[in-house]
Design a protein around this motif. Structure first.
Motif, short mmCIF file in Angstrom:
data_model
loop_
_atom_site.label_atom_id
_atom_site.label_comp_id
_atom_site.label_asym_id
_atom_site.label_seq_id
_atom_site.Cartn_x
_atom_site.Cartn_y
_atom_site.Cartn_z
N TYR A 207 0.86 -1.18 0.00
CA TYR A 207 0.00 0.00 0.00
C TYR A 207 0.90 1.24 0.00
CZ TYR A 207 -3.67 -3.30 1.28
OH TYR A 207 -4.55 -4.35 1.29
N HIS A 208 0.76 2.06 -1.00
CA HIS A 208 1.68 3.19 -1.17
C HIS A 208 0.92 4.43 -1.62
CE1 HIS A 208 1.25 1.06 -4.99
NE2 HIS A 208 1.60 2.16 -5.61
N LYS A 209 1.47 5.58 -1.30
CA LYS A 209 0.86 6.84 -1.69
C LYS A 209 1.45 7.33 -3.01
CE LYS A 209 -0.07 8.60 2.97
NZ LYS A 209 0.30 9.66 3.94
N VAL A 224 -3.96 6.52 -1.66
CA VAL A 224 -3.36 5.23 -1.32
C VAL A 224 -3.71 4.21 -2.40
CG1 VAL A 224 -3.21 3.37 0.36
CG2 VAL A 224 -3.49 5.73 1.14
#
Length: 250
Positions: A207-209, A224
């Motif tokens: 999970y990354h921005k 996200v």
């Protein structure tokens, strides 16, 4: 006894809707967590109770070593096989380690992996990652890949990154969580990142921005995204996992 049987029956009913179709049984030792009613078909005479959390005003970790500067838990906490809790925390572009027996009192083990600010021995285990997300992987049969990490590389002098093309999310592996392989880029853009592993299938979820336009009302927003992999080598095209809405704006 009647109450106990009712609770057991309720948990069994819920479990049947929690388990993926490809997995016939739950893995022993994994608790059932019900943050909401999404996976519950019916609920009768059961009340959800929220307990107020308390905060210990004493900090769990402070930057008290000359090579740290700051101490951020843009990182991970995992329990090791011997019961010890290990924290991988962040000091700008460095990943450092702290250990605890009870989750409250933390010590900083000393290694000689990196020479930092004239200190050849310290608790720094990796240089170049921001927001290191670390897991201990029970599925991988290769002991040299027992630990997995995904972190962000930002355009900052302390990261040694001056070209925006070098930014992104990078993955590394380790046999012990201390000595890491050279990382490689797996996803574009960068901000903060977390990683989880499906306890049934072993699938990795990152999970990354990423900044992206959400709709016509807004310019780029911090959103996200999630990318998946079964081998930690090939990653799916990111999909939106969480985005702000009108309630957040209010």
């Amino acid at each position: 006894m009647r109450f106990a049987k009712s609770v057991l029956a309720f948990a069994s009913l819920c479990a049947s809707y929690m388990v993926p179709a490809s997995v016939p049984t739950l893995r022993p030792g994994l608790p059932l967590i019900f943050p909401d009613d999404a996976n519950i078909e019916t609920r009768t005479n059961a009340v959800r109770v929220f307990h107020v959390a308390t905060c210990d005003r004493n900090p769990a970790l402070v930057a008290d070593r000359p090579w740290e500067g700051v101490a951020h838990v843009y990182g991970s906490v995992n329990q090791e096989p011997d019961g010890t809790w290990r924290m991988w925390y962040n000091a700008w572009s460095m990943t450092l380690v702290a250990d605890s027996k009870d989750g409250k009192t933390w010590t900083k083990p000393i290694f000689n992996v990196h020479n930092v600010k004239g200190h050849p021995t310290n608790n720094v285990v990796f240089i170049g990652h921001h927001s290191p997300a670390v897991i201990r992987d029970p599925f991988d049969k290769d002991p040299s890949r027992r630990y997995k990490c995904v972190g962000a590389r930002l355009v900052m002098p302390s990261f040694g990154v001056v070209d925006r093309k070098q930014t992104g999310y990078y993955a590394a592996t380790s046999p012990d969580g201390v000595h890491w392989s050279r990382d490689r880029k797996i996803l574009d853009c960068c901000d903060t990142v977390t990683m989880a592993q499906n306890p049934y299938t072993g699938e990795y979820l990152v999970y990354h921005k990423v900044l992206a336009p959400l709709d016509q009302r807004y310019e780029e927003r911090r959103i996200v995204w999630v990318s998946r992999s079964m081998d930690f080598e090939h990653w799916s095209k990111p999909q939106i996992a969480l985005a702000p809405d009108e309630i957040d704006d209010e």
